[in-house]
Design a protein around this motif. Structure first.
Motif, PDB file in Angstrom:
ATOM      1  N   UNK A  76       0.870  -1.158   0.003  1.00  0.00           N
ATOM      2  CA  UNK A  76       0.003   0.009   0.120  1.00  0.00           C
ATOM      3  C   UNK A  76       0.993   1.273  -0.019  1.00  0.00           C
ATOM      4  N   UNK A  77       0.749   2.194  -0.745  1.00  0.00           N
ATOM      5  CA  UNK A  77       1.510   3.401  -1.081  1.00  0.00           C
ATOM      6  C   UNK A  77       1.262   4.362  -0.062  1.00  0.00           C
ATOM      7  N   UNK A  78      -0.161   4.234   0.380  1.00  0.00           N
ATOM      8  CA  UNK A  78      -0.507   5.157   1.599  1.00  0.00           C
ATOM      9  C   UNK A  78       0.139   4.741   3.039  1.00  0.00           C
ATOM     10  N   UNK A  79      -0.344   3.409   3.290  1.00  0.00           N
ATOM     11  CA  UNK A  79       0.231   3.091   4.770  1.00  0.00           C
ATOM     12  C   UNK A  79       1.320   2.192   4.892  1.00  0.00           C
ATOM     13  N   UNK A  80       1.749   1.713   3.785  1.00  0.00           N
ATOM     14  CA  UNK A  80       2.931   0.759   3.742  1.00  0.00           C
ATOM     15  C   UNK A  80       2.641  -0.751   3.931  1.00  0.00           C
ATOM     16  N   UNK A  85       7.245  -6.436  -7.304  1.00  0.00           N
ATOM     17  CA  UNK A  85       6.363  -5.870  -6.373  1.00  0.00           C
ATOM     18  C   UNK A  85       5.212  -5.064  -6.793  1.00  0.00           C
ATOM     19  N   UNK A  86       3.773  -5.368  -6.440  1.00  0.00           N
ATOM     20  CA  UNK A  86       2.978  -4.335  -6.945  1.00  0.00           C
ATOM     21  C   UNK A  86       2.495  -3.351  -6.172  1.00  0.00           C
ATOM     22  N   UNK A  87       2.248  -2.270  -6.393  1.00  0.00           N
ATOM     23  CA  UNK A  87       1.826  -1.030  -5.589  1.00  0.00           C
ATOM     24  C   UNK A  87       0.369  -0.716  -5.929  1.00  0.00           C
ATOM     25  N   UNK A  88      -0.090  -0.003  -4.767  1.00  0.00           N
ATOM     26  CA  UNK A  88      -1.510   0.162  -4.723  1.00  0.00           C
ATOM     27  C   UNK A  88      -1.929   0.955  -3.547  1.00  0.00           C
TER      28      UNK A  88
END
Ligand code: ZN
Ligand code: MN
Length: 137
Positions: A85-89, A120-123
Motif C-alpha cells: 500500500x503506497x499510503x500506509x505501507x 512488487x505491485x503497488x496500490x
C-alpha cells in the motif's frame, strides 16, 4: 535438532519462527521482537535480528527487501508476489501465480541466463481507499 550443517534449532529460534508463521502481515524485525517478547520476555532485539538472519539463511523464512522501506519477513515460503500500500505501507500477499514466462521473455533482452525475478505491485489498500472517501465527504 539440526536445521542444516551449520545450525541447530534452538528454543529461541523455534519461537521466532512460530511467531512469524502465525501472521500474514510480513512483520518487520521490530514487530517480531514485540511478538516474541510475549513468550521470551528477556530476549534482546540483537538476538532476534541474528536469529532472523539465520532462519533466512536456512531457507525457513523469506526476507522482503523491495523498496526503500524497512526489511520485512515472511513465514510463508512458497513463491508468491507481494502488494504494497503506497499510503500506509502495509504489505499483503497477491493471489496470483508467479510467472516464469517473464524469466524466459527477459532472456531475449540480455545475454544473461535469467534464474529468477523480483516483482512488487503497488496500490492503495481497501482501508486506505475508504479513508479517502471519508475525507472527500
Ligand atoms: Zn493502506
Ligand atoms: Mn508473503
Amino acid at each position: 535438532v539440526k536445521i542444516n550443517e551449520k545450525y541447530r534449532m534452538t528454543n529461541q529460534r523455534q519461537v521466532i519462527l512460530e511467531e512469524i508463521q502465525k501472521v500474514r502481515t510480513h512483520p518487520t524485525a521490530d514487530e517480531i521482537y514485540q511478538m516474541v517478547r510475549r513468550r521470551i520476555p528477556n530476549i534482546s532485539l540483537g538476538t532476534v535480528y541474528r536469529n532472523l538472519e539465520i532462519l533466512h539463511e536456512c531457507g525457513l523464512i523469506k526476507k522482503l527487501e523491495l523498496g526503500r522501506s524497512q526489511k520485512r519477513f515472511d513465514g510463508y515460503i512458497d513463491e508468491h508476489y507481494h502488494i504494497r500500500c503506497m499510503q500506509c505501507g502495509k504489505v499483503g500477499d497477491l493471489a496470483m501465480d508467479v510467472s516464469h514466462l517473464l524469466d524466459q521473455a527477459s532472456m531475449s533482452g540480455s545475454d544473461f541466463k535469467i534464474l529468477d525475478h523480483r516483482l512488487e505491485f503497488l496500490g492503495i489498500c481497501a482501508e486506505c481507499q475508504l479513508k479517502k472517501v471519508e475525507k472527500t465527504h
